[in-house]
Design an enzyme around this catalytic site. Structure first.
Site, short mmCIF file in Angstrom:
data_model
loop_
_atom_site.label_atom_id
_atom_site.label_comp_id
_atom_site.label_asym_id
_atom_site.label_seq_id
_atom_site.Cartn_x
_atom_site.Cartn_y
_atom_site.Cartn_z
N LYS A 77 -0.58 -1.87 20.26
CA LYS A 77 0.31 -2.31 19.17
C LYS A 77 1.77 -1.97 19.47
O LYS A 77 2.69 -2.63 18.98
CB LYS A 77 -0.14 -1.69 17.84
CG LYS A 77 -1.53 -2.19 17.36
CD LYS A 77 -1.94 -1.54 16.06
CE LYS A 77 -3.17 -2.14 15.37
NZ LYS A 77 -4.47 -1.86 15.95
N TYR A 101 -5.84 -10.64 19.49
CA TYR A 101 -5.77 -9.23 19.08
C TYR A 101 -6.88 -8.41 19.73
O TYR A 101 -6.63 -7.32 20.27
CB TYR A 101 -5.85 -9.15 17.54
CG TYR A 101 -6.02 -7.74 17.02
CD1 TYR A 101 -4.93 -6.88 16.93
CD2 TYR A 101 -7.27 -7.27 16.64
CE1 TYR A 101 -5.09 -5.57 16.47
CE2 TYR A 101 -7.44 -5.97 16.18
CZ TYR A 101 -6.36 -5.12 16.11
OH TYR A 101 -6.52 -3.84 15.66
N VAL A 145 -8.07 4.31 18.91
CA VAL A 145 -9.42 4.86 18.69
C VAL A 145 -10.21 5.02 19.99
O VAL A 145 -11.30 5.60 19.98
CB VAL A 145 -10.25 4.05 17.67
CG1 VAL A 145 -9.64 4.12 16.28
CG2 VAL A 145 -10.44 2.62 18.11
N1 GLU Z 1 -9.39 -2.57 17.95
C1 GLU Z 1 -9.40 -1.54 16.97
C2 GLU Z 1 -9.57 -2.11 15.59
O1 GLU Z 1 -8.99 -3.10 15.29
C3 GLU Z 1 -8.13 -0.78 17.08
C4 GLU Z 1 -8.13 0.39 16.19
C5 GLU Z 1 -7.23 1.49 16.66
O2 GLU Z 1 -7.22 1.87 17.83
O3 GLU Z 1 -6.51 1.97 15.77
O4 GLU Z 1 -10.31 -1.61 14.79
#
Ligand code: GLU
Length: 310
Positions: free
Chosen positions: A66, A194, A264
């Site tokens: 992000k 995404y 995460v």
């Molecule tokens: N791909 C994960 C989700 O969308 C990313 C979450 C994260 O790392 O905060 O749940």
């Protein structure tokens, strides 16, 4: 500064923590990672590199992506992005739906999932103009390869597929935002991009290198190329500090004292302006979703060196 010795000290101190916390298993593919891994890499603005543990092992960058998608969107659209996303801490879970309802589909910030979906939509609108070539995945991948100076970086397609097949909440978020008119592209297309961004696999040393422009006023230190303007680098770091580590961002800022962005997958990328970029990885997470040993390692780094933004 003798970062080698400091890394050794950190490594020894975090060992008892490597069995604490939980690996994120809501993305089934992430549940398979050996949970006691730990790696850490520091890259200074002068180009010196220090690392310890499994710092050369690839892991799923997840939400750390992000940071880079926001940087790309800022490059493409500048301040116009703030018409569609806020810049306040959310105080709710990264994948929460409730706030969006009463805030009319405008996500609180670009680092929660809703905000990253809108950012991804912006990138898609530039990368895949109607009737043009669909290269949205590659736009972000190429950007990371360039920042990390590593052409081998790629998607982990098993992780992308795994998240796609269980991503009910993100699917709900994208459709909800679309219903407010805050996505220009179809939700499916935005989600596909995404999930691919989140699945990118990188090492601690890749990520420390990729983040170094933020410690260097928006420029790549090795060739002085401007990635973003100095004030935009400031904006991004401020957002990292206030919104980058889920809804325990206050506790992270208190303990670590550096702008950071976590994922995460257990990675955290943090920067010390003018000094260094650091990435730590340890898959077990605390109750707020930040790497448990990783947060402690960064706290020790700023404590032992006496270097932090404060
Ligand atoms: N791909 C994960 C989700 O969308 C990313 C979450 C994260 O790392 O905060 O749940």
């Amino acid at each position: 500064m003798n970062y080698s010795e400091i890394l050794k000290e950190i490594y020894a101190e975090v060992q008892p923590l490597l069995t604490q916390g939980q690996v994120a298993d809501y993305i089934p593919e992430l549940a398979h990672i050996p949970p006691t891994k730990f790696g850490m890499a520091i890259l200074t603005s002068e180009g010196e590199q220090f690392q310890i543990g499994e710092a050369s092992e690839k892991f799923s960058i997840q939400s750390i992506s992000k940071l880079f998608t926001l940087t790309l969107a800022m490059r493409l659209e500048g301040d116009a992005i703030w018409q569609r996303i806020g810049r306040e801490p959310s105080g709710t879970a990264f994948n929460s739906l409730v706030q969006l309802e009463y805030e009319n589909g405008i996500p609180r910030n670009p680092f929660i999932n809703a905000g990253a979906l809108v950012v991804t939509d912006m990138i898609l609108s530039h990368a895949c103009p109607p009737g043009g070539l669909d290269n949205a995945h590659e736009t972000v991948l190429d950007f990371l390869r360039k920042l990390a100076q590593n052409a081998e970086i790629g998607f982990d397609l098993d992780v992308a597929r795994s998240e796609r097949s269980t991503g009910y909440r993100n699917i709900a978020l994208a459709n909800f935002i679309k219903s407010f008119g805050n996505l220009r592209n179809e939700p499916d297309k935005v989600l596909d991009a995404y999930f691919h961004h989140c699945s990118i696999a990188m090492t601690c040393s890749d990520l420390a290198r990729a983040g170094l422009f933020l410690a260097n006023k928006g420029r790549l230190p090795w060739n002085d190329e401007e990635i973003i303007k100095p004030n935009q680098a400031k904006y991004i770091k401020s957002l990292m500090l206030t919104c980058g580590t889920y809804d325990s961002v206050g506790d992270f800022a208190y303990r670590v004292g550096l702008p950071g962005k976590s994922g995460v997958g257990g990675g955290i990328l943090a920067v010390m302006p003018g000094e260094f970029s650091v990435c730590v990885w340890s898959p077990r997470l605390n109750e707020n979703g930040n790497s448990l040993a990783g947060t402690k390692a960064l706290e020790l780094l700023t404590t032992l060196t006496g270097i932090s933004v404060f």
